[in-house]
Motif scaffolding. Sequence first.
Motif, PDB file in Angstrom:
ATOM      1  N   ILE A  71       2.889   8.421   6.856  1.00 36.25           N
ATOM      2  CA  ILE A  71       1.638   8.709   6.130  1.00 36.25           C
ATOM      3  C   ILE A  71       1.299   7.287   5.281  1.00 36.25           C
ATOM      4  O   ILE A  71       0.133   7.118   5.235  1.00 36.25           O
ATOM      5  N   MET A  72       2.475   6.695   4.697  1.00 41.50           N
ATOM      6  CA  MET A  72       1.965   5.529   3.936  1.00 41.50           C
ATOM      7  C   MET A  72       1.597   4.496   4.800  1.00 41.50           C
ATOM      8  O   MET A  72       0.670   3.579   4.539  1.00 41.50           O
ATOM      9  N   LEU A  73       2.305   4.322   6.028  1.00 41.29           N
ATOM     10  CA  LEU A  73       1.898   3.262   7.011  1.00 41.29           C
ATOM     11  C   LEU A  73       0.418   3.520   7.227  1.00 41.29           C
ATOM     12  O   LEU A  73      -0.497   2.733   7.506  1.00 41.29           O
ATOM     13  N   VAL A  74      -0.127   4.797   7.713  1.00 40.35           N
ATOM     14  CA  VAL A  74      -1.507   5.128   7.839  1.00 40.35           C
ATOM     15  C   VAL A  74      -2.372   4.856   6.559  1.00 40.35           C
ATOM     16  O   VAL A  74      -3.582   4.200   6.904  1.00 40.35           O
ATOM     17  N   SER A  75      -1.987   5.023   5.420  1.00 37.70           N
ATOM     18  CA  SER A  75      -2.590   4.612   4.354  1.00 37.70           C
ATOM     19  C   SER A  75      -2.819   3.277   4.103  1.00 37.70           C
ATOM     20  O   SER A  75      -3.957   2.843   3.774  1.00 37.70           O
ATOM     21  N   VAL A  76      -1.767   2.233   4.441  1.00 36.13           N
ATOM     22  CA  VAL A  76      -1.917   0.963   4.181  1.00 36.13           C
ATOM     23  C   VAL A  76      -2.910   0.519   5.207  1.00 36.13           C
ATOM     24  O   VAL A  76      -3.661  -0.205   4.836  1.00 36.13           O
ATOM     25  N   THR A  77      -2.976   1.029   6.383  1.00 31.52           N
ATOM     26  CA  THR A  77      -4.133   0.609   7.306  1.00 31.52           C
ATOM     27  C   THR A  77      -5.351   0.978   6.916  1.00 31.52           C
ATOM     28  O   THR A  77      -6.222   0.252   7.102  1.00 31.52           O
ATOM     29  N   GLU A  78      -5.767   2.188   6.572  1.00 33.80           N
ATOM     30  CA  GLU A  78      -6.970   2.576   6.055  1.00 33.80           C
ATOM     31  C   GLU A  78      -7.414   1.871   4.985  1.00 33.80           C
ATOM     32  O   GLU A  78      -8.646   1.867   4.679  1.00 33.80           O
ATOM     33  N   ARG A  79      -6.479   1.434   3.919  1.00 29.79           N
ATOM     34  CA  ARG A  79      -7.053   0.843   2.757  1.00 29.79           C
ATOM     35  C   ARG A  79      -6.691  -0.583   2.671  1.00 29.79           C
ATOM     36  O   ARG A  79      -6.546  -1.246   1.619  1.00 29.79           O
ATOM     37  N   THR A  80      -6.680  -1.293   3.822  1.00 31.34           N
ATOM     38  CA  THR A  80      -6.511  -2.684   4.149  1.00 31.34           C
ATOM     39  C   THR A  80      -7.585  -3.714   3.299  1.00 31.34           C
ATOM     40  O   THR A  80      -7.462  -4.240   2.562  1.00 31.34           O
ATOM     41  N   ARG A  81      -8.984  -3.227   3.385  1.00 29.75           N
ATOM     42  CA  ARG A  81     -10.223  -4.005   2.636  1.00 29.75           C
ATOM     43  C   ARG A  81      -9.823  -3.750   1.283  1.00 29.75           C
ATOM     44  O   ARG A  81      -9.931  -4.776   0.454  1.00 29.75           O
ATOM     45  N   GLU A  82      -9.404  -2.306   0.773  1.00 31.36           N
ATOM     46  CA  GLU A  82      -9.135  -2.291  -0.592  1.00 31.36           C
ATOM     47  C   GLU A  82      -8.049  -3.315  -1.318  1.00 31.36           C
ATOM     48  O   GLU A  82      -8.030  -3.925  -2.102  1.00 31.36           O
ATOM     49  N   ILE A  83      -7.005  -3.133  -0.315  1.00 32.54           N
ATOM     50  CA  ILE A  83      -5.850  -4.450  -0.579  1.00 32.54           C
ATOM     51  C   ILE A  83      -6.402  -5.857  -0.819  1.00 32.54           C
ATOM     52  O   ILE A  83      -6.133  -6.429  -1.731  1.00 32.54           O
TER      53      ILE A  83
END
Length: 413
Positions: free
Chosen positions: A302-314
């Motif tokens: 789930i955290m890997l999916v979250s990183v992918t989804e929030r790439t622009r936020e990062i």
Amino acid sequence: MSFIDTVRIALRALVKNKMRAVLTIIGVVIGIAAVTTIVSIGQGASQLVSGEFEALGTNVVLVLPGQTRRGGVRQSGAPTLTAADSVAIGAECPAVLASSPIVGTSGQIIYGNENWNPREMQGVGADFLTVRNWKLEAGGFFSTSDIESNAKVCVIGQALIPKLFRTVNPLDETIRVNNVPFRVIGILAKKGANMVGDDQDDIVLMPHTTVRKRINGSPLDTVHAIMVSARSTNQMGKATKQIENLMHERHQVGPTDEPDFSVQDTTEIAATLGIITGTLTLMLSAIAGISLLVGGVGIMNIMLVSVTERTREIGIRMAIGARGKDILRQFLIESVVLSCIGGAIGLALGTATSMAATVLINAYKPGTDWPMVVSIPAAFVAMGFAAIVGVFFGYYPARRASKLDPIDALRYE
């Protein structure tokens, strides 16, 4: 960015995706709940075993009969212990506090129009209560002179009172044991049920000589067992050795002969049972711990999916000054918070399950008094393990997020 700001951002991100967070922690909840339940039930079993051996008596050693093997030939299996052996053990073994012969019997007890078949009927010696660490609720116990004269007196457990006497005071009343009249001279203090649910208070004690001659009809001085109490726990080994040496001498057991008796130290039996219950608890906890690993893998996924989804936020955060370690810390905190929430819920669920299991066990075996044990150290270990799962499985996604290039992250669609 301060640590508190990082925690606040991490919690906000989790609240934003409630369903995802709930699904993520299910594995951790199940794992912690299973481990907590198994450890609680296992420790309850260990306490129950210890309590049973404490109820058996203080520092008890059992001498049991056996069969003689002389010259390779097994002799007849007649009882090999005598009341004289019990007297000798009490008199000649310095580490022994008290000794009592045991002669078992069975039958029906009659009082007036009532009758009952007790679970246990025993002929014992005058020191039996000392050996068993058993108190009297009322009345007294039979003496050495009662034993020598084959007196028809008895002491009863409290379970017999409602069965036979109801509202009558049993003291000085006469009951018939297999049609032999016995006067009740004492009432034992309540012991309760043992670990298998048998009522220890459903018992009648009589002088062993009376049982042997008047009920069993045996002219021999043999007994079924000898129960011995050592002076202290530290002297259990010494008492066992002294008993073995004395019995070898009394029974003339040669160097090559097989003893016609056995001496068993109940502390060793209790320790063995403790090892067995501890091993089973550890093994089942390890099996239950596998679900924690499954939960950890779920967190990582789930955290890997979250990183992918929030790439622009990062990318935006890094573009306005957030450092790689801030991003690493944020995602790591999210992972640890997920694990700890799952651990807390699992701990509560495991405790509730343990309580329910304890109630069911005691309902299935009334009087067993299976203890409910909630281990505080085990609870801290469970929460600590949950946090470790969060750190271990959350580190890779957090590190991956912290290594993103801000330019590439801002271009991510």
